[in-house]
Design a protein around this motif. Structure first.
Motif, PDB file in Angstrom:
ATOM      1  N   LEU A   1       0.824  -1.215   0.000  1.00 23.18           N
ATOM      2  CA  LEU A   1       0.000   0.000   0.000  1.00 23.18           C
ATOM      3  C   LEU A   1       0.853   1.258   0.000  1.00 23.18           C
ATOM      4  O   LEU A   1       0.631   2.182  -0.793  1.00 23.18           O
ATOM      5  N   SER A   2       1.844   1.319   0.873  1.00 25.33           N
ATOM      6  CA  SER A   2       2.648   2.540   0.992  1.00 25.33           C
ATOM      7  C   SER A   2       3.492   2.783  -0.256  1.00 25.33           C
ATOM      8  O   SER A   2       3.517   3.891  -0.801  1.00 25.33           O
ATOM      9  N   LEU A   3       4.164   1.754  -0.734  1.00 25.16           N
ATOM     10  CA  LEU A   3       5.041   1.931  -1.891  1.00 25.16           C
ATOM     11  C   LEU A   3       4.236   1.975  -3.190  1.00 25.16           C
ATOM     12  O   LEU A   3       4.602   2.669  -4.140  1.00 25.16           O
ATOM     13  N   GLY A   4       3.109   1.263  -3.239  1.00 26.21           N
ATOM     14  CA  GLY A   4       2.327   1.169  -4.477  1.00 26.21           C
ATOM     15  C   GLY A   4       1.762   2.494  -4.928  1.00 26.21           C
ATOM     16  O   GLY A   4       1.830   2.841  -6.118  1.00 26.21           O
ATOM     17  N   LEU A   5       1.207   3.294  -4.022  1.00 25.36           N
ATOM     18  CA  LEU A   5       0.612   4.578  -4.398  1.00 25.36           C
ATOM     19  C   LEU A   5       1.656   5.535  -4.962  1.00 25.36           C
ATOM     20  O   LEU A   5       1.459   6.154  -6.007  1.00 25.36           O
ATOM     21  N   GLY A   6       2.788   5.659  -4.261  1.00 26.61           N
ATOM     22  CA  GLY A   6       3.822   6.582  -4.718  1.00 26.61           C
ATOM     23  C   GLY A   6       4.416   6.180  -6.050  1.00 26.61           C
ATOM     24  O   GLY A   6       4.580   7.011  -6.951  1.00 26.61           O
ATOM     25  N   LEU A   7       4.728   4.897  -6.216  1.00 24.23           N
ATOM     26  CA  LEU A   7       5.311   4.427  -7.473  1.00 24.23           C
ATOM     27  C   LEU A   7       4.323   4.526  -8.630  1.00 24.23           C
ATOM     28  O   LEU A   7       4.698   4.873  -9.752  1.00 24.23           O
ATOM     29  N   THR A   8       3.052   4.228  -8.375  1.00 22.82           N
ATOM     30  CA  THR A   8       2.042   4.324  -9.435  1.00 22.82           C
ATOM     31  C   THR A   8       1.928   5.750  -9.939  1.00 22.82           C
ATOM     32  O   THR A   8       1.852   5.998 -11.153  1.00 22.82           O
ATOM     33  N   LEU A   9       1.890   6.715  -9.016  1.00 21.86           N
ATOM     34  CA  LEU A   9       1.812   8.121  -9.414  1.00 21.86           C
ATOM     35  C   LEU A   9       3.035   8.521 -10.222  1.00 21.86           C
ATOM     36  O   LEU A   9       2.929   9.197 -11.261  1.00 21.86           O
ATOM     37  N   LEU A  10       4.205   8.082  -9.784  1.00 20.10           N
ATOM     38  CA  LEU A  10       5.443   8.430 -10.486  1.00 20.10           C
ATOM     39  C   LEU A  10       5.464   7.823 -11.889  1.00 20.10           C
ATOM     40  O   LEU A  10       5.827   8.494 -12.869  1.00 20.10           O
TER      41      LEU A  10
ATOM     42  N   TYR B   1      12.047  -8.953   1.095  1.00 20.88           N
ATOM     43  CA  TYR B   1      11.869  -7.554   0.676  1.00 20.88           C
ATOM     44  C   TYR B   1      11.943  -7.416  -0.844  1.00 20.88           C
ATOM     45  O   TYR B   1      11.222  -6.613  -1.443  1.00 20.88           O
ATOM     46  N   MET B   2      12.809  -8.222  -1.481  1.00 18.38           N
ATOM     47  CA  MET B   2      12.898  -8.168  -2.944  1.00 18.38           C
ATOM     48  C   MET B   2      11.604  -8.654  -3.598  1.00 18.38           C
ATOM     49  O   MET B   2      11.130  -8.061  -4.563  1.00 18.38           O
ATOM     50  N   LEU B   3      11.039  -9.707  -3.071  1.00 17.79           N
ATOM     51  CA  LEU B   3       9.782 -10.218  -3.628  1.00 17.79           C
ATOM     52  C   LEU B   3       8.660  -9.208  -3.454  1.00 17.79           C
ATOM     53  O   LEU B   3       7.841  -8.997  -4.368  1.00 17.79           O
ATOM     54  N   LEU B   4       8.608  -8.556  -2.288  1.00 19.68           N
ATOM     55  CA  LEU B   4       7.572  -7.546  -2.058  1.00 19.68           C
ATOM     56  C   LEU B   4       7.776  -6.341  -2.974  1.00 19.68           C
ATOM     57  O   LEU B   4       6.829  -5.821  -3.565  1.00 19.68           O
ATOM     58  N   GLY B   5       9.032  -5.897  -3.102  1.00 14.99           N
ATOM     59  CA  GLY B   5       9.312  -4.756  -3.974  1.00 14.99           C
ATOM     60  C   GLY B   5       9.017  -5.061  -5.422  1.00 14.99           C
ATOM     61  O   GLY B   5       8.455  -4.234  -6.149  1.00 14.99           O
ATOM     62  N   LEU B   6       9.351  -6.282  -5.866  1.00 16.80           N
ATOM     63  CA  LEU B   6       9.084  -6.676  -7.241  1.00 16.80           C
ATOM     64  C   LEU B   6       7.587  -6.738  -7.515  1.00 16.80           C
ATOM     65  O   LEU B   6       7.108  -6.278  -8.550  1.00 16.80           O
ATOM     66  N   SER B   7       6.830  -7.286  -6.576  1.00 18.32           N
ATOM     67  CA  SER B   7       5.370  -7.360  -6.733  1.00 18.32           C
ATOM     68  C   SER B   7       4.757  -5.968  -6.827  1.00 18.32           C
ATOM     69  O   SER B   7       3.887  -5.711  -7.666  1.00 18.32           O
ATOM     70  N   THR B   8       5.225  -5.076  -5.965  1.00 16.61           N
ATOM     71  CA  THR B   8       4.697  -3.711  -5.974  1.00 16.61           C
ATOM     72  C   THR B   8       5.065  -2.985  -7.253  1.00 16.61           C
ATOM     73  O   THR B   8       4.251  -2.245  -7.826  1.00 16.61           O
ATOM     74  N   ALA B   9       6.278  -3.197  -7.744  1.00 16.90           N
ATOM     75  CA  ALA B   9       6.717  -2.537  -8.975  1.00 16.90           C
ATOM     76  C   ALA B   9       5.900  -3.020 -10.166  1.00 16.90           C
ATOM     77  O   ALA B   9       5.526  -2.218 -11.037  1.00 16.90           O
ATOM     78  N   ILE B  10       5.606  -4.305 -10.214  1.00 19.13           N
ATOM     79  CA  ILE B  10       4.794  -4.833 -11.322  1.00 19.13           C
ATOM     80  C   ILE B  10       3.409  -4.201 -11.303  1.00 19.13           C
ATOM     81  O   ILE B  10       2.875  -3.792 -12.339  1.00 19.13           O
TER      82      ILE B  10
ATOM     83  N   ILE C   1      13.917  -0.732 -10.255  1.00 21.87           N
ATOM     84  CA  ILE C   1      15.104  -0.390  -9.463  1.00 21.87           C
ATOM     85  C   ILE C   1      14.713   0.385  -8.210  1.00 21.87           C
ATOM     86  O   ILE C   1      15.168   0.080  -7.099  1.00 21.87           O
ATOM     87  N   VAL C   2      13.840   1.403  -8.389  1.00 23.39           N
ATOM     88  CA  VAL C   2      13.417   2.209  -7.245  1.00 23.39           C
ATOM     89  C   VAL C   2      12.717   1.340  -6.205  1.00 23.39           C
ATOM     90  O   VAL C   2      12.992   1.432  -5.004  1.00 23.39           O
ATOM     91  N   ALA C   3      11.796   0.477  -6.662  1.00 25.62           N
ATOM     92  CA  ALA C   3      11.049  -0.368  -5.721  1.00 25.62           C
ATOM     93  C   ALA C   3      11.986  -1.288  -4.950  1.00 25.62           C
ATOM     94  O   ALA C   3      11.878  -1.433  -3.727  1.00 25.62           O
ATOM     95  N   LEU C   4      12.919  -1.938  -5.655  1.00 25.27           N
ATOM     96  CA  LEU C   4      13.824  -2.878  -5.001  1.00 25.27           C
ATOM     97  C   LEU C   4      14.789  -2.169  -4.051  1.00 25.27           C
ATOM     98  O   LEU C   4      15.048  -2.646  -2.942  1.00 25.27           O
ATOM     99  N   VAL C   5      15.331  -1.035  -4.488  1.00 23.23           N
ATOM    100  CA  VAL C   5      16.260  -0.298  -3.630  1.00 23.23           C
ATOM    101  C   VAL C   5      15.560   0.159  -2.357  1.00 23.23           C
ATOM    102  O   VAL C   5      16.104   0.047  -1.249  1.00 23.23           O
ATOM    103  N   LEU C   6      14.337   0.679  -2.512  1.00 24.37           N
ATOM    104  CA  LEU C   6      13.611   1.173  -1.342  1.00 24.37           C
ATOM    105  C   LEU C   6      13.264   0.052  -0.372  1.00 24.37           C
ATOM    106  O   LEU C   6      13.522   0.154   0.834  1.00 24.37           O
ATOM    107  N   THR C   7      12.655  -0.999  -0.893  1.00 20.95           N
ATOM    108  CA  THR C   7      12.224  -2.070   0.014  1.00 20.95           C
ATOM    109  C   THR C   7      13.407  -2.797   0.643  1.00 20.95           C
ATOM    110  O   THR C   7      13.446  -3.003   1.860  1.00 20.95           O
TER     111      THR C   7
END
Length: 855
Positions: free
Chosen positions: A494-503, A783-792, A826-832
């Protein structure tokens, strides 16, 4: 009486406040993310609206200088007649000016440049001052000397043609000496945006140049300095008197209180966009509020259990911690308001070269109050549900359990209590928006995003739960952590998804626009637009183009300027016009007439008139704009052209290809409508095979043979537009980064909130033989799996949103940029991974014995 006995007897709000303040003596540990989220959102909303108010206030307070008078009358393609001139002269001091585009060229014909010509009289300017370098008076700047008139020009014009002060250029059929560089033009903002450098001359110089001919696209402006003491009521009365005495004059009247309407409207639109982005960051921050409150209450479960064991009612527990949360929120709001109050001064300093009116900044309580309300409502909306869960957990469970993890929905009363501030928040966002339709779409999109992101987190957990068993211990632990009770998955997604989607959305929109401007669009766009071709010269002009560009396609059309004044006999000022259609009614529009359907149009409804039609005036209207304005076949449109109102009936609707940059008109009239009216022609030349040298030859020959014709090279216009899009994209991305920063803060808070459970997991696993390396690897993989899922998800959702805006709203073709996909990953993985490991590293160093004793 002790506090304990008070709890047992008659607890009150005063006592709750006492307990709340006492518990806060230990500091704000655990609430720093909370504070940062609220402060960031409040600062963004308050700062944006304060800057907008600063610019608007500057326009209002400096209205006389910006407008160049107290009131301004503007006519297109004609000057005032004797009666109108007498009326204007009777009201005060009048300054006359004329604006048009033309071509300035070197005396040897080797180079030329499009310029924005402004011709002024000796009374200019009525207010403010024209600053030039060197500083010269009107006579020294513009008067004729030995058959040569003077001109003041923008520095960019000198740079473009490699000229210096004292050089001479040709404008139309006259020679002008460049006598000074314009440093400050007081009424520049009121004239609107110009695509070309300013070239200022006298009215006599413009007449000598021979540029103003029948049908030429020239604006004649009459600015009046009214007697001292004239107030806004008097100006409104003067406007009404002018309209009543000259109902068909067709002039556009603007007062000092509305000196730059286009600028004001654009600032309002942009501030609304930035406000919505700020609200997005605040709502994202609300997730951080919920995480912080949940983690804080989890740490206070022993205190809450004690309260309940001593007989404190549930509402008392709620009151104690709600007061703490509100106090902390008010501190965050205060920090945000301080930043928001500073932003107008910082922005004013940064913008003073572009918008001098904004350079003084200002303090705007209304904008700050709105931001504070948004911040407080967000806090309440996201804090109530965690508080409700704490209230309903029995004391025995609090002593026994690790936290407040509960399945199922909270009680309805808490859901209602949380929905109320959310509803008020949405209502305020819509009510105070410039475009309420856009605001409603935004609110619906945010709500939909929360639902979808929650569904995504459930899906990720479901997939992890049903994934095949793997041999790697670290990977098995990582997958288990994703779906176990109390997992970080919902918070991270939820937290990472909104920001990345907008970007992603904004990046893809920007990329599609650039692709259209710099890629596909120029391939099918005309090479040149030619304006102000006289009726008598059309055939000769066409022959010249055919000779200089034999492979080129030439399209021409008659062109007049007109302003819509009424629909179905009702003045447009008395109608409620939707924002999406208002641009058609803003100022003068280019109009034309045609015997046949224009080649860039497709008839969608109605029938076209016969080639020899001679009945009542008919008009073909653009289908999209007609729909936005609520028009239908058979309605009448009244247009003021050359000081005469012409009423035509809508015969059909057309679908236009605006993206082609070819000749397109919102309104095409039947040929008999403007029989005998003086007008010029517009033409385009399209030759995809033409080289830069061939284009330069066309410009030279046209400018030499037809000095009154204005030549616009489309590639130059696209370059300017590309630069504007780039500047706008920087501002938009900067605004979107605020939401991403909020996402990062919330992500950090979510990971910190889960640290307590992670300590127990790490200690138990180490006791069972897991090594530090295995645990680090497991957490990294999780964390990588969560970041990858959110980035997709962000890629899919952002691509869909960008496609809708580009294709449905802008009616352009969308394009997918792989680099955006890569950067999002890259952003999602680095952040998470980065934030996850930063918090986890400390956990892995915990001693086992103290933790095991408390389990």
């Amino acid at each position: 009486m002790s506090d304990v006995s008070l709890v047992r007897s008659s607890p009150s709000l005063k006592l709750a406040l006492r307990f709340a303040l006492r518990e806060m003596r230990s500091g704000l540990s655990g609430f720093y993310i909370f504070l940062a989220c609220i402060a960031l959102g409040v600062a963004a909303i308050g700062g944006v609206n304060s800057v907008a108010n600063s610019v608007t206030a500057g326009i209002s307070t400096q209205g006389q200088s910006i407008l160049g008078g107290d009131i301004r009358f503007q006519l297109n393609q004609r000057e005032v007649n004797p009666d109108e001139h007498k009326f204007l002269e009777s009201k005060g001091r009048v300054a006359v000016s004329a604006n048009m585009r033309s071509m300035a060229r070197l005396a040897d014909g080797s180079d030329q440049s499009l310029v924005e010509v402004k011709a002024v009289d000796k009374a200019y300017p009525l207010y403010g001052s024209l600053e030039t370098a060197p500083a010269l008076d009107h006579a020294s700047l513009f008067d004729e000397e030995s058959g040569v008139y003077g001109a003041a020009v923008a520095q960019i014009f000198l740079d473009r043609l490699n000229l210096k002060i004292g050089d001479r250029v040709l404008l139309g059929s006259a020679t002008f000496e460049l006598r000074s560089v314009i440093v400050n033009e007081p009424d520049l903002l009121s004239d609107g945006f110009g695509f070309a450098p300013r070239f200022m001359v006298s009215l006599d110089g413009l007449e000598a140049a021979g540029l103003v001919q029948p049908g030429s696209l020239v604006d004649h402006t009459y600015k009046i300095a009214l007697p001292a003491g004239t107030n806004e009521t008097d100006i409104v009365a003067l406007r009404d008197e002018a309209q009543k005495q000259f109902p068909q004059a067709g002039w556009t009247i603007r007062s000092r209180s509305n000196a730059a309407p286009s600028l004001s409207a654009n600032i309002e639109r942009f501030s609304q966009f930035l406000t919505l982005v700020g609200l997005t960051s605040l709502i994202v921050g609300g997730v951080g509020v919920a995480n912080a409150v949940r983690a804080y209450l989890d740490g206070k479960r022993g205190v809450i259990a004690t309260f309940k064991s001593l007989g404190a009612p549930g509402w008392f527990v709620i009151a104690v911690y709600l007061m703490q949360i509100v106090i902390i929120a008010l501190l965050g709001i205060f920090i945000g308001l301080v930043l928001a109050a500073i932003i107008p001064y910082v922005a004013g300093y940064a913008l003073q070269g572009v918008l001098p009116i904004a350079s003084k900044g200002g303090f705007f309580p209304g904008a700050l109050l709105a931001a504070a309300v948004f911040g407080l409502l967000t806090t309440l909306a996201f804090a109530i549900l965690p508080l409700g869960r704490a209230r309903d957990v029995p004391a025995t469970a609090l002593f026994r359990e690790q936290g407040f993890e509960q399945k199922g929905w909270p009680k309805p009363v808490y859901i209602v209590a949380a929905v109320i501030p959310i509803a008020v928040l949405c209502l305020l966002a819509v009510v105070f928006a410039y475009d309420r339709r856009i605001a409603m779409i935004f609110v619906a999109a945010v709500a939909f995003s929360f639902v979808v992101l929650r569904a995504v987190s459930v899906l990720v957990q479901w997939l992890a739960r049903r994934s095949p068993r793997v041999r790697s211990t670290a990977l098995r632990l990582a997958i288990g952590n994703i779906h176990r009770p109390g997992a970080l998955t919902p918070s991270v997604v939820l937290s990472l998804g909104l920001g990345l989607t907008l970007l992603v959305t904004l990046a893809l929109i920007d990329g599609s626009l650039r692709q259209q401007l710099a890629g596909n669009l120029p391939e099918r766009a005309p090479n040149f637009f030619f304006v102000d071709i006289q009726n008598r010269d059309v055939d000769q002009f066409t022959a010249l183009l055919q000779g200089t560009s034999p492979n080129g396609k030439i399209v021409s059309a008659p062109m007049l300027r007109g302003r819509i004044v009424a629909f179905n006999g009702t003045d447009i000022t008395k109608l409620v016009i939707p924002p999406e259609g208002a641009w058609v009614l803003r100022g003068d529009r280019g109009i034309t007439y045609a015997r046949n359907v224009p080649e860039n149009s497709t008839l969608t409804k109605g029938t076209w008139w016969p080639a020899d039609y001679s009945g009542e005036p008919l008009v073909s209207f653009s289908a999209e704009e007609a729909e936005n304005l609520g028009l239908k076949i058979g309605d009448t449109v009244t247009v003021n052209v050359l000081g005469r109102n012409v009423t035509a009936r809508i015969a059909n609707f057309r679908q236009l290809q605006w993206e082609s940059l070819a000749i397109n008109f919102v309104m095409v009239f039947s040929p008999n409508t403007f029989a005998g009216a003086p007008h010029a022609w517009l033409a385009t030349l399209t030759d995809p095979t033409a080289s830069s040298q061939q284009e330069a030859l066309v410009m030279r020959e046209v400018t030499r043979s037809f000095p009154a014709v204005t030549t616009v090279r489309v590639k130059d216009a696209i370059t300017i537009a590309n630069e504007l899009v780039g500047q706008l994209a920087v501002a938009i991305r900067a605004a979107a980064s605020v939401a991403l920063i909020a996402s990062i803060l919330v992500l950090g808070g979510a990971l910190a909130a889960g640290n307590r459970a992670r300590i127990h997991d790490a200690v138990v696993l180490k006791t069972l033989g897991a090594t530090r390396r295995t645990l680090i690897k497991a957490f990294t993989l999780e964390y990588m799996l969560l970041g990858l899922s959110t980035a997709i998800f962000a890629l899919l959702a952002g691509s869909a949103a960008a496609w809708y805006v580009v294709v449905r709203v802008m009616t352009l073709s969308a394009s997918f940029q792989p680099q955006v996909a890569v950067m999002t990953l890259i952003v999602a993985l680095v952040l998470t991974v980065g934030f996850g490991l930063a918090g986890t590293w400390r956990i892995l160093g915990q001693k086992s014995a103290p933790i095991l004793r408390n389990l």
